[in-house]
Design a protein around this motif. Sequence first.
Motif, PDB file in Angstrom:
ATOM      1  N   ALA A 186       0.832  -1.212   0.000  1.00 34.45           N
ATOM      2  CA  ALA A 186       0.000   0.000   0.000  1.00 34.45           C
ATOM      3  C   ALA A 186       0.869   1.266   0.000  1.00 34.45           C
ATOM      4  O   ALA A 186       0.637   2.195   0.772  1.00 34.45           O
ATOM      5  CB  ALA A 186      -0.969   0.005   1.170  1.00 34.45           C
ATOM      6  N   LEU A 187       1.861   1.276  -0.898  1.00 30.77           N
ATOM      7  CA  LEU A 187       2.779   2.403  -1.001  1.00 30.77           C
ATOM      8  C   LEU A 187       2.642   3.081  -2.359  1.00 30.77           C
ATOM      9  O   LEU A 187       2.305   2.440  -3.357  1.00 30.77           O
ATOM     10  CB  LEU A 187       4.223   1.926  -0.830  1.00 30.77           C
ATOM     11  N   PRO A 188       2.935   4.390  -2.426  1.00 34.02           N
ATOM     12  CA  PRO A 188       2.925   5.084  -3.710  1.00 34.02           C
ATOM     13  C   PRO A 188       3.977   4.525  -4.667  1.00 34.02           C
ATOM     14  O   PRO A 188       4.938   3.868  -4.245  1.00 34.02           O
ATOM     15  CB  PRO A 188       3.259   6.539  -3.338  1.00 34.02           C
ATOM     16  N   VAL A 189       3.777   4.843  -5.941  1.00 38.14           N
ATOM     17  CA  VAL A 189       4.685   4.417  -7.005  1.00 38.14           C
ATOM     18  C   VAL A 189       5.245   5.657  -7.693  1.00 38.14           C
ATOM     19  O   VAL A 189       4.497   6.599  -7.998  1.00 38.14           O
ATOM     20  CB  VAL A 189       3.946   3.541  -8.035  1.00 38.14           C
ATOM     21  N   VAL A 190       6.545   5.654  -7.948  1.00 39.96           N
ATOM     22  CA  VAL A 190       7.198   6.743  -8.681  1.00 39.96           C
ATOM     23  C   VAL A 190       7.750   6.169  -9.984  1.00 39.96           C
ATOM     24  O   VAL A 190       8.543   5.232  -9.977  1.00 39.96           O
ATOM     25  CB  VAL A 190       8.296   7.407  -7.841  1.00 39.96           C
ATOM     26  N   ILE A 191       7.298   6.772 -11.098  1.00 38.54           N
ATOM     27  CA  ILE A 191       7.525   6.219 -12.423  1.00 38.54           C
ATOM     28  C   ILE A 191       8.705   6.869 -13.127  1.00 38.54           C
ATOM     29  O   ILE A 191       8.845   8.094 -13.141  1.00 38.54           O
ATOM     30  CB  ILE A 191       6.257   6.419 -13.297  1.00 38.54           C
ATOM     31  N   HIS A 192       9.537   6.021 -13.748  1.00 37.99           N
ATOM     32  CA  HIS A 192      10.530   6.454 -14.731  1.00 37.99           C
ATOM     33  C   HIS A 192      10.046   5.965 -16.083  1.00 37.99           C
ATOM     34  O   HIS A 192       9.852   4.766 -16.286  1.00 37.99           O
ATOM     35  CB  HIS A 192      11.903   5.845 -14.413  1.00 37.99           C
ATOM     36  N   SER A 193       9.855   6.893 -17.016  1.00 36.86           N
ATOM     37  CA  SER A 193       9.452   6.514 -18.377  1.00 36.86           C
ATOM     38  C   SER A 193      10.226   7.371 -19.356  1.00 36.86           C
ATOM     39  O   SER A 193      10.087   8.599 -19.370  1.00 36.86           O
ATOM     40  CB  SER A 193       7.946   6.713 -18.573  1.00 36.86           C
ATOM     41  N   ARG A 194      11.040   6.735 -20.183  1.00 35.30           N
ATOM     42  CA  ARG A 194      11.802   7.462 -21.195  1.00 35.30           C
ATOM     43  C   ARG A 194      11.646   6.766 -22.536  1.00 35.30           C
ATOM     44  O   ARG A 194      11.991   5.591 -22.682  1.00 35.30           O
ATOM     45  CB  ARG A 194      13.276   7.559 -20.803  1.00 35.30           C
ATOM     46  N   ASP A 195      11.072   7.488 -23.486  1.00 34.04           N
ATOM     47  CA  ASP A 195      10.783   6.956 -24.819  1.00 34.04           C
ATOM     48  C   ASP A 195       9.929   5.690 -24.730  1.00 34.04           C
ATOM     49  O   ASP A 195      10.042   4.794 -25.583  1.00 34.04           O
ATOM     50  CB  ASP A 195      12.080   6.658 -25.588  1.00 34.04           C
ATOM     51  N   ALA A 196       9.078   5.619 -23.713  1.00 37.27           N
ATOM     52  CA  ALA A 196       8.287   4.399 -23.493  1.00 37.27           C
ATOM     53  C   ALA A 196       6.908   4.725 -22.917  1.00 37.27           C
ATOM     54  O   ALA A 196       6.303   3.883 -22.259  1.00 37.27           O
ATOM     55  CB  ALA A 196       9.035   3.467 -22.544  1.00 37.27           C
ATOM     56  N   ASP A 197       6.421   5.926 -23.195  1.00 32.70           N
ATOM     57  CA  ASP A 197       5.225   6.387 -22.487  1.00 32.70           C
ATOM     58  C   ASP A 197       4.000   5.519 -22.776  1.00 32.70           C
ATOM     59  O   ASP A 197       3.219   5.222 -21.859  1.00 32.70           O
ATOM     60  CB  ASP A 197       4.931   7.845 -22.847  1.00 32.70           C
ATOM     61  N   ALA A 198       3.802   5.088 -24.023  1.00 31.48           N
ATOM     62  CA  ALA A 198       2.616   4.295 -24.348  1.00 31.48           C
ATOM     63  C   ALA A 198       2.616   2.972 -23.587  1.00 31.48           C
ATOM     64  O   ALA A 198       1.597   2.589 -22.994  1.00 31.48           O
ATOM     65  CB  ALA A 198       2.550   4.047 -25.856  1.00 31.48           C
ATOM     66  N   ASP A 199       3.756   2.289 -23.570  1.00 31.16           N
ATOM     67  CA  ASP A 199       3.824   1.014 -22.847  1.00 31.16           C
ATOM     68  C   ASP A 199       3.716   1.224 -21.337  1.00 31.16           C
ATOM     69  O   ASP A 199       3.113   0.398 -20.630  1.00 31.16           O
ATOM     70  CB  ASP A 199       5.139   0.297 -23.173  1.00 31.16           C
ATOM     71  N   THR A 200       4.285   2.317 -20.835  1.00 32.77           N
ATOM     72  CA  THR A 200       4.180   2.601 -19.395  1.00 32.77           C
ATOM     73  C   THR A 200       2.736   2.811 -19.009  1.00 32.77           C
ATOM     74  O   THR A 200       2.252   2.244 -18.008  1.00 32.77           O
ATOM     75  CB  THR A 200       5.022   3.838 -19.039  1.00 32.77           C
ATOM     76  N   LEU A 201       2.021   3.613 -19.777  1.00 31.49           N
ATOM     77  CA  LEU A 201       0.600   3.845 -19.510  1.00 31.49           C
ATOM     78  C   LEU A 201      -0.188   2.540 -19.584  1.00 31.49           C
ATOM     79  O   LEU A 201      -1.036   2.263 -18.723  1.00 31.49           O
ATOM     80  CB  LEU A 201       0.042   4.854 -20.510  1.00 31.49           C
ATOM     81  N   ASP A 202       0.093   1.747 -20.613  1.00 30.91           N
ATOM     82  CA  ASP A 202      -0.642   0.493 -20.785  1.00 30.91           C
ATOM     83  C   ASP A 202      -0.446  -0.441 -19.599  1.00 30.91           C
ATOM     84  O   ASP A 202      -1.415  -1.057 -19.111  1.00 30.91           O
ATOM     85  CB  ASP A 202      -0.185  -0.217 -22.067  1.00 30.91           C
ATOM     86  N   LEU A 203       0.786  -0.574 -19.117  1.00 30.00           N
ATOM     87  CA  LEU A 203       1.044  -1.485 -18.009  1.00 30.00           C
ATOM     88  C   LEU A 203       0.420  -0.980 -16.712  1.00 30.00           C
ATOM     89  O   LEU A 203      -0.099  -1.770 -15.914  1.00 30.00           O
ATOM     90  CB  LEU A 203       2.548  -1.706 -17.837  1.00 30.00           C
ATOM     91  N   LEU A 204       0.471   0.321 -16.487  1.00 30.92           N
ATOM     92  CA  LEU A 204      -0.166   0.872 -15.279  1.00 30.92           C
ATOM     93  C   LEU A 204      -1.666   0.635 -15.291  1.00 30.92           C
ATOM     94  O   LEU A 204      -2.247   0.198 -14.288  1.00 30.92           O
ATOM     95  CB  LEU A 204       0.142   2.367 -15.168  1.00 30.92           C
ATOM     96  N   THR A 205      -2.306   0.912 -16.403  1.00 38.06           N
ATOM     97  CA  THR A 205      -3.763   0.746 -16.448  1.00 38.06           C
ATOM     98  C   THR A 205      -4.152  -0.728 -16.447  1.00 38.06           C
ATOM     99  O   THR A 205      -5.101  -1.126 -15.772  1.00 38.06           O
ATOM    100  CB  THR A 205      -4.340   1.464 -17.676  1.00 38.06           C
ATOM    101  N   ALA A 206      -3.396  -1.561 -17.168  1.00 32.43           N
ATOM    102  CA  ALA A 206      -3.714  -2.991 -17.219  1.00 32.43           C
ATOM    103  C   ALA A 206      -3.576  -3.650 -15.860  1.00 32.43           C
ATOM    104  O   ALA A 206      -4.259  -4.653 -15.573  1.00 32.43           O
ATOM    105  CB  ALA A 206      -2.813  -3.696 -18.232  1.00 32.43           C
ATOM    106  N   ASN A 207      -2.715  -3.098 -15.012  1.00 33.16           N
ATOM    107  CA  ASN A 207      -2.511  -3.674 -13.683  1.00 33.16           C
ATOM    108  C   ASN A 207      -3.334  -2.979 -12.601  1.00 33.16           C
ATOM    109  O   ASN A 207      -3.079  -3.159 -11.411  1.00 33.16           O
ATOM    110  CB  ASN A 207      -1.021  -3.642 -13.337  1.00 33.16           C
TER     111      ASN A 207
END
Length: 272
Positions: free
Chosen positions: A140-161
Motif C-alpha cells: 500500500a505504497l505510492p509508485v514513482v515512475i521512470h518513463s523514457r521513450d516508453a510512455d505508451a507502454d508505461t501507460l498500458d502497463l499501469l492501467t492494465a494492472n
Amino acid sequence: MAKKKTRPEPEELELPPVGVESHAHLDLEDFDGDREAILERARKTGISHLINVFLGPDAYERGHPLFTAHPEVSFLLGVHPNSADQLTGESLARMRTFFKADPRLKGVGEIGLDYYWERVDHATQKTAFVRQLALARELALPVVIHSRDADADTLDLLTANGFCDYPVLWHCFGQGLELARSVIDNGWHVSIPGPVTYKKTDDLQAAVARIPLERMLLETDCPFLAPEPWRGKRNHPALMAFTAKRVAEIRGRSLEDIWQITGDNARRFFNL
C-alpha cells in the motif's frame, strides 16, 4: 577582458521553509565530498523535506546510513528499468524486508520503462516493472515512475494492472499536453524538473501551464538536469528554487505560492 558573469544563488530568493524536493540522488558519489553542506544549503533555501531515491536494494543498504542524522530525508527504493535484469526473487524479497522495517521508505521507485538507452530488453523491463507494481500494491505504497521513450507502454502497463486512481507520480515529467492529460485523467501526479527553465522546452512549458496545481510536485533529479541559470553544472536540491520560479512565471502565481502548494502536494502524496 569581459567580466565573468555571476550566477544568482538560490538562497537569494529567500523562500519560506515549506518546499519539498521530491526526487534526489544524494547517495551517489557525486556528493561524497560535500553532502552535509548540500543538505545545509537545501535547508537554507527553504526545503523542509527531501526524498532520496535508492536504485536497488544494494544502494539502499549501503546508502541509507548516510542520512541517519537527517530526519528531514525520506526514501524511495526501486530497481530502475536500466537494471531490470538484476531484479530477482531474492532482491525483491530484500526490498520487501526493507520496506517493512524502515518507516522512512515512502514509496516504490523509480520504476518503469526506458527505451532510450536499450540496456535491458523490453520484455525484461516490463516483467520487473509489473513485479514492483505488485510489491507497491501489497505494501500500500505510492509508485514513482521512470518513463523514457516508453510512455505508451508505461501507460498500458499501469492501467492494465489496475493503477488508475492509485498514488502514482510521473517523475521528471518532460513531455507535452497529450501525456499530461493522460496522467491527470488517470488520477496521477507529475513532478516538474529543471528543464522547464530551458529555452527549447515549449511543449513542457505548455503542459505546466495547464496541469492542475494540486497534482504538481517539484524535483531536481540531482545531480542531473540543473535548471537555468546553473544548467550544465552539478544539480543539487537548493537549485530547485529556480525551477519553482519558472513554474510561478508560467502560471502567473507568486513564487511563494508555488513553493507552498507543491510542497503541500508532496507532503500529502508521500504521507510525510
